[in-house]
Design an enzyme around this catalytic site. Structure first.
Site, PDB file in Angstrom:
ATOM      1  N   SER A 134     -52.689  55.628  22.658  1.00  0.00           N
ATOM      2  CA  SER A 134     -51.578  54.438  22.883  1.00  0.00           C
ATOM      3  C   SER A 134     -52.091  53.674  21.537  1.00  0.00           C
ATOM      4  O   SER A 134     -52.063  54.037  20.317  1.00  0.00           O
ATOM      5  CB  SER A 134     -52.174  53.635  23.787  1.00  0.00           C
TER       6      SER A 134
ATOM      7  N   THR B  10     -56.552  54.776   7.655  1.00  0.00           N
ATOM      8  CA  THR B  10     -56.079  56.211   7.738  1.00  0.00           C
ATOM      9  C   THR B  10     -55.071  56.430   6.773  1.00  0.00           C
ATOM     10  O   THR B  10     -54.311  55.763   6.140  1.00  0.00           O
ATOM     11  CB  THR B  10     -55.564  56.703   9.157  1.00  0.00           C
TER      12      THR B  10
END
Length: 184
Positions: free
Chosen positions: A77, A124
């Site tokens: 999520s 990331t």
């Protein structure tokens, strides 16, 4: 290594039919997007749901029968399901749907365990399209607002997945890996 389009239900079904049995399923692949609710096109919202929600739905549906009874499914999520942010209405709705799906599947697929990881802002390659200076500034600005005073790292999210896989007494949990972001 297998590459498949999780938005293609028949491709996902075929993949799991060929795969055979396994112990754990972690579904983290998804493209995300954001933007003003009123200015976002409906097709953008549909594409986001197709990719992030329906991709995890398909993988769970066809992967669950292949899992051992002591196995688990881990869905992804995100913080905007729990912390509303301007420009994140679509992503927040998708993330909330995934969190509910995971908790409901924990009941429906028991004794198979189903959990959800809800990351916050993580450093990331997903933001690699941003200019390096802008990305660094973004991470610093967000990090200063968090109780832990920094954004997260992919390794920390991976540790949370390993915890959920390894602990046989955890199911139906949404594990927030957000540095306290939802609290601010």
């Amino acid at each position: 290594m297998y590459v498949l389009d999780t938005t293609n239900e028949s491709e996902v079904q075929s993949f799991f039919e060929k795969l055979g049995s396994c112990d754990h399923l972690v579904i983290s692949a998804a493209e995300t997007s954001g933007g003003s609710f009123l200015q976002s096109e409906t097709k953008q919202a549909r594409a986001l749901f197709e990719n992030k929600f329906w991709g995890q739905y398909h993988a769970s549906k066809y992967g669950a029968p292949a899992l051992s009874p002591n196995g688990s499914i881990t869905l992804f999520s995100g913080v905007v399901a729990y912390k509303p942010m301007v420009g994140s209405a679509l992503l927040g709705a998708v993330n909330a749907a995934i969190s509910n799906l995971g908790q409901t599947l924990a009941l429906e697929l028991a004794p198979l365990r189903v959990n959800v990881v809800s990351p916050g802002i993580i450093d990331t390659p997903a933001r690699s399209k941003m200019a390096e200076a802008a990305r660094k500034q973004f991470y610093e600005t967000v990090g200063e607002k968090l109780p832990v005073k920094r954004v997260g790292f992919a390794e920390e999210v991976a540790q949370s997945v390993l915890y959920l896989i390894q602990n046989p007494f955890v199911t139906g949990t949404v594990l927030h890996v957000d540095g306290g972001h939802r609290l601010t």
